[in-house]
Design a protein around this motif. Sequence first.
Motif, short mmCIF file in Angstrom:
data_model
loop_
_atom_site.label_atom_id
_atom_site.label_comp_id
_atom_site.label_asym_id
_atom_site.label_seq_id
_atom_site.Cartn_x
_atom_site.Cartn_y
_atom_site.Cartn_z
N THR A 80 0.84 -1.20 0.00
CA THR A 80 0.00 0.00 0.00
C THR A 80 0.86 1.24 0.00
O THR A 80 2.07 1.19 0.32
N GLU A 81 0.25 2.36 -0.34
CA GLU A 81 0.94 3.65 -0.29
C GLU A 81 1.31 4.01 1.13
O GLU A 81 2.39 4.57 1.39
N GLU A 82 0.41 3.70 2.09
CA GLU A 82 0.68 4.01 3.50
C GLU A 82 1.91 3.25 4.01
O GLU A 82 2.69 3.77 4.80
N GLU A 83 2.06 2.01 3.55
CA GLU A 83 3.20 1.20 3.97
C GLU A 83 4.51 1.81 3.48
O GLU A 83 5.51 1.86 4.20
N ALA A 84 4.50 2.33 2.24
CA ALA A 84 5.69 2.99 1.71
C ALA A 84 6.00 4.25 2.50
O ALA A 84 7.18 4.55 2.79
N ARG A 113 -1.70 6.25 -8.20
CA ARG A 113 -0.80 5.72 -9.22
C ARG A 113 0.66 5.96 -8.87
O ARG A 113 1.53 5.14 -9.20
N PHE A 114 0.96 7.06 -8.24
CA PHE A 114 2.31 7.29 -7.72
C PHE A 114 2.23 8.29 -6.58
O PHE A 114 1.29 9.06 -6.45
N ARG A 115 3.19 8.26 -5.72
CA ARG A 115 3.28 9.16 -4.58
C ARG A 115 4.75 9.48 -4.34
O ARG A 115 5.62 8.63 -4.46
N LYS A 116 5.00 10.73 -3.98
CA LYS A 116 6.36 11.18 -3.73
C LYS A 116 6.44 11.83 -2.36
O LYS A 116 5.55 12.60 -1.98
N TRP A 117 7.48 11.50 -1.61
CA TRP A 117 7.78 12.14 -0.33
C TRP A 117 9.11 12.87 -0.47
O TRP A 117 10.02 12.40 -1.17
N VAL A 118 9.22 14.03 0.16
CA VAL A 118 10.44 14.83 0.06
C VAL A 118 10.92 15.21 1.46
O VAL A 118 10.19 15.06 2.45
N CYS A 119 12.13 15.68 1.53
CA CYS A 119 12.67 16.18 2.80
C CYS A 119 11.91 17.45 3.19
O CYS A 119 11.44 18.21 2.34
N CYS A 120 11.81 17.69 4.49
CA CYS A 120 11.07 18.87 4.97
C CYS A 120 11.76 20.17 4.58
O CYS A 120 11.15 21.24 4.66
N ARG A 152 10.13 8.09 -4.05
CA ARG A 152 8.97 8.03 -4.94
C ARG A 152 8.62 6.59 -5.25
O ARG A 152 9.51 5.78 -5.52
N VAL A 153 7.32 6.27 -5.19
CA VAL A 153 6.85 4.93 -5.52
C VAL A 153 5.79 5.03 -6.60
O VAL A 153 5.11 6.05 -6.74
N LYS A 154 5.64 3.95 -7.35
CA LYS A 154 4.68 3.88 -8.44
C LYS A 154 3.94 2.56 -8.38
O LYS A 154 4.51 1.52 -8.04
N TYR A 155 2.64 2.61 -8.69
CA TYR A 155 1.82 1.41 -8.65
C TYR A 155 2.06 0.57 -9.90
O TYR A 155 1.91 1.04 -11.02
N ASP A 156 2.46 -0.69 -9.68
CA ASP A 156 2.71 -1.60 -10.78
C ASP A 156 1.50 -2.51 -10.96
O ASP A 156 1.14 -3.28 -10.07
N THR A 157 0.86 -2.42 -12.13
CA THR A 157 -0.37 -3.18 -12.36
C THR A 157 -0.12 -4.67 -12.49
O THR A 157 -1.01 -5.48 -12.20
N LYS A 161 1.59 -4.09 -6.77
CA LYS A 161 2.35 -3.55 -5.65
C LYS A 161 2.94 -2.20 -6.03
O LYS A 161 2.97 -1.83 -7.21
N TYR A 162 3.40 -1.49 -5.02
CA TYR A 162 4.07 -0.22 -5.23
C TYR A 162 5.57 -0.46 -5.28
O TYR A 162 6.15 -1.01 -4.33
N VAL A 163 6.19 -0.06 -6.37
CA VAL A 163 7.62 -0.25 -6.55
C VAL A 163 8.32 1.10 -6.45
O VAL A 163 7.74 2.15 -6.78
N VAL A 164 9.55 1.09 -6.01
CA VAL A 164 10.32 2.32 -5.85
C VAL A 164 10.88 2.73 -7.20
O VAL A 164 11.52 1.92 -7.90
N THR A 165 10.62 3.98 -7.59
CA THR A 165 11.14 4.49 -8.86
C THR A 165 12.20 5.57 -8.67
O THR A 165 12.91 5.87 -9.62
N ARG A 166 12.29 6.13 -7.46
CA ARG A 166 13.30 7.16 -7.24
C ARG A 166 13.62 7.24 -5.77
O ARG A 166 12.72 7.21 -4.93
#
Length: 515
Positions: A80-84, A113-120, A152-157, A161-166
């Motif tokens: 899940t996105e929350e797990e990432a 479809r994708f989610r990105k987290w950044v430094c504060c 950054r993670v992206k949903y793989d159809t 699962k959500y895979v790491v892309t960056r």
Amino acid sequence: MGQDRVLKTHDMVQETEKGKMGMDGCGRLMSFDLNQEPECDRDTCSEESGGSIGGHEDEEADELVGAIGMDDVMKLTFDTEEEAGEFYNLYAKLSEFGIRKSNAKRDENGISRFRKWVCCCEGYRNEKWFNYEDRKREAKANTRTGCGACFRVKYDTESVKYVVTRFIMEHNHPLASEASVQHLRSHRKVSDAEYAQAKSLKLVGARICQIMKHFVIKAGGYSNVGFCIKDLYNRMDEKRRKDIFNGDAEGALGFLAAKKDADDMFFYKYDVDNEGRLARLFWADSKSRVDFSVFGDVLVFDTTYKTNKYRKPLVVLAGVNNHLNSTIFGCALLSDERIETYEWVLSTFVEAMKGRKPVAVMTDGDSAMRRAIKNLLLDACHRLCSWHLHRNARSNIRCEEFNNRLYDLMARTFSTLEFEDRWARLVNECGVVENEWVKKLYRRRRLWAEAYLRGHFFAGMRSTQRCEKMNAFLNEYLNEKMRLYEFVRSFDLAIAWLRHTESKAVHTSETQNQC
């Protein structure tokens, strides 16, 4: 070796979601149940840390962070996105920096479809805040450094699962200290177990500041609590607001239902919105319904604010009795001031009065209220409040002669031809022929000019001042801190006291006349 460490960290994040893994009060990784009370106390932390607040550096945490490389993280997958997000937040805590959510994209089904987290410290502060001319206080410290660290993670159809892309690990700023990292916003959190304990202490009379001191003593210092007193205030207030929405309306409706059981003539009706929350509430007691059956020819329709906790408009429907004393026919608490809402109020009011409608209505000029009256009270003569019109004239037309002569036009019983002649002379002599507000006022002349309202009964009233005075009286008993149940109950007591005082005044006057 590195892959094993990454998998161990990944498993640790998954166990954290189940309440089995976390960090103790002294910054060490440990397994525990979130429903149990933490076992770290002041003596234990002080003894193991050698008297310092933060304690020694966590060798296991440093080893885990040091073992994670970019290649290792890029191989991870999440359900899940929350797990990432939990994984990256835990990594950030071990690495001693804070994170925040960045851009994301969702499909029509709501799947991310994708989610990105950044430094504060990502990005820069907008230039307009540096060049703000009307600044009244000193600007906050600039904490944005344009840091490029992100995840950054992206949903793989295919794998679902959500895979790491960056994944960028490097920072361009100093990291937080071990003692202060837990006070970064992304790491400050009041857990469910801590909230349950705080709520229990609140129920027995403890104040929030005392509850915070309890957590501080229990954890062995402010740096070991994991949140500040503001976070505790916010969590308690969030739950309190939910309790209000869920239970406050039920308490008010229960009070009105009890009134209905004690008085068969008592009437109340409510409506809910799409989310099941109370949106409109109308009630009228037996005295109001009897008064309207006798004195209901003229209805004064007005709205007041800041009388309840939710800052919702309170509509008072009033009139006068045979002694020319104000009497309340009903009242309504609304969530908005749309035409549909006022139509609901009027239709419910007519229903409560067994189908009888007033022959004249007086309002302050609200456009939505005027449209609702036009749609539902077709045969009623609608009049605008002369006091509100005169006040608006003073604020829109800076001409004392015009305002004085306008007031005379409102009150004098001219013929319609004489009114038109006097109005033409007024606007020409005062030089306001092309004024848009004056044009709009003239188009509505049938709602305020006595020349066009002759022959209609208004019980000697030309303004809504009775409602204004009644609102001022009610504000002595009502305040914006009241919950809905308290508001309805206090309103009922205030109306009972108002009727008692007016009845007493009428009795005193009749006694003096007999003497």
